[in-house]
Write an enzyme that holds these catalytic residues in place. Structure first.
Site, PDB file in Angstrom:
ATOM      1  N   SER A 230      22.716 -80.477 -27.846  1.00  0.00           N
ATOM      2  CA  SER A 230      23.777 -79.616 -28.383  1.00  0.00           C
ATOM      3  C   SER A 230      24.959 -79.642 -27.429  1.00  0.00           C
ATOM      4  O   SER A 230      24.778 -79.749 -26.203  1.00  0.00           O
ATOM      5  CB  SER A 230      23.259 -78.186 -28.504  1.00  0.00           C
ATOM      6  OG  SER A 230      24.347 -77.301 -28.715  1.00  0.00           O
TER       7      SER A 230
ATOM      8  N   TYR B 211      18.563 -70.827 -25.640  1.00  0.00           N
ATOM      9  CA  TYR B 211      18.555 -72.053 -26.466  1.00  0.00           C
ATOM     10  C   TYR B 211      19.158 -73.216 -25.678  1.00  0.00           C
ATOM     11  O   TYR B 211      18.610 -74.315 -25.649  1.00  0.00           O
ATOM     12  CB  TYR B 211      19.362 -71.769 -27.729  1.00  0.00           C
ATOM     13  CG  TYR B 211      19.802 -72.967 -28.540  1.00  0.00           C
ATOM     14  CD1 TYR B 211      18.947 -73.588 -29.447  1.00  0.00           C
ATOM     15  CD2 TYR B 211      21.109 -73.469 -28.423  1.00  0.00           C
ATOM     16  CE1 TYR B 211      19.372 -74.673 -30.206  1.00  0.00           C
ATOM     17  CE2 TYR B 211      21.538 -74.542 -29.183  1.00  0.00           C
ATOM     18  CZ  TYR B 211      20.674 -75.139 -30.072  1.00  0.00           C
ATOM     19  OH  TYR B 211      21.086 -76.216 -30.817  1.00  0.00           O
TER      20      TYR B 211
END
Ligand code: NAP
Length: 253
Positions: A147, A160
């Site tokens: 990400s 995360y």
């Protein structure tokens, strides 16, 4: 488009979103694709049907990741699906895509949420890769979906993002380990991508998110799936251990 004719692929979390677009693109290039999902069997079947309608080959495999026995469940289904269709269990391409997000303020992250994020987003990809290597011929491909949040701050997603930082390490170390076998291992980092979640139905929210990309729009899943398909192809044979920014310029600042 037949760059992947004769190849087999597993895309985790490909019932929806980026995983689905990746599965569809790999299948369009001729690969037989295992469409993995956790619980939305209907969505996985829709993906398989879309692939078949486009002339491709795919089958669905169910496995909840992040729980005991997850890798055994996944590979049990994968190997029997491959055997049925190819007569063997060779797996040429692995895309570690399935993941969950946190979405809570740093003060609200509980040990249970943290453990779950690590289990699904970091531990499962490691052991899926470890197991996949027992089936992967020389020249195989591994792509792990990270990400942009490993380079771009979002306090709501600190836990995360820690798991995505961890998954990026797979590319560095496994690329070195697997070079002698001609297997490449890379990370792809998307920015905000329309995965069909309700926020993408709110025009003001989409407009705001679009400003993060230098191209002034949010990504569509295929924007990322096409990058993954390139890395899976022979054209990308000289790229390994890389971090590929597929954020539409979000990381330019
Ligand atoms: P998504 O639409 O939320 O879909 C998630 C997929 O993963 C589904 O196929 C889901 O299966 C599966 N999955 C979720 N939890 C699972 C579990 N515990 N066990 C097994 N499968 C599970 O995903 P996405 O937004 O396209 O994201 C795909 C990847 O890109 C992820 O790694 C994500 O972190 C990364 N990413 C996304 C964005 C974005 O803006 N969308 C941005 C940066 C990075 P079911 O359908 O059965 O639930």
């Amino acid at each position: 488009m037949t760059k992947l004719a004769g190849k087999t692929a597993l895309v985790t979390g490909s019932s929806r979103g980026i995983g689905r677009a990746t599965a569809e693109r790999l299948a369009r290039e001729g690969a037989l694709v295992a469409v993995h999902y956790a619980s939305r069997a209907e969505a996985a079947q829709e993906t398989v049907a879309a692939i078949e309608a486009a002339g491709g080959k795919a089958f669905a495999v169910q496995a909840e990741l992040g729980v005991a026995g997850d890798v055994d469940t996944l590979f049990g289904a994968l190997e029997s699906g491959l055997k049925e269709r190819t007569g063997g269990t060779a797996l040429d391409i692995l895309v570690n895509n399935a993941a969950i997000m946190g979405g809570v303020a740093p003060e609200e992250v509980t040990p249970e949420l943290f453990d779950r994020l690590v289990a699904v987003n970091a531990k499962a990809p490691f052991f899926i890769l470890q197991r996949a290597l027992t089936l992967m011929p020389d020249g195989g491909r591994v792509i792990n979906i990270s990400s942009g949040l490993t380079r771009f701050a979002n306090p709501q997603e600190v836990a995360y993002s820690m798991t995505k930082g961890a998954v990026e390490q797979l590319a560095l170390h496994f690329a070195k380990h697997l070079g002698p076998r001609g297997i490449t291992v890379n990370s792809v980092a998307p920015g905000i991508t329309n995965n069909g979640s309700p926020v993408f139905d709110i025009p003001e929210a989409v407009e705001q998110m679009a400003q993060m990309s230098t191209f002034g729009r949010v990504a569509e899943p295929r924007d990322v799936g096409d990058v993954v398909a390139f890395l899976a192809s022979d054209d990308a044979r000289w790229i390994t251990g890389a971090f590929i920014d597929a954020s539409g310029g979000t990381l330019l600042g």
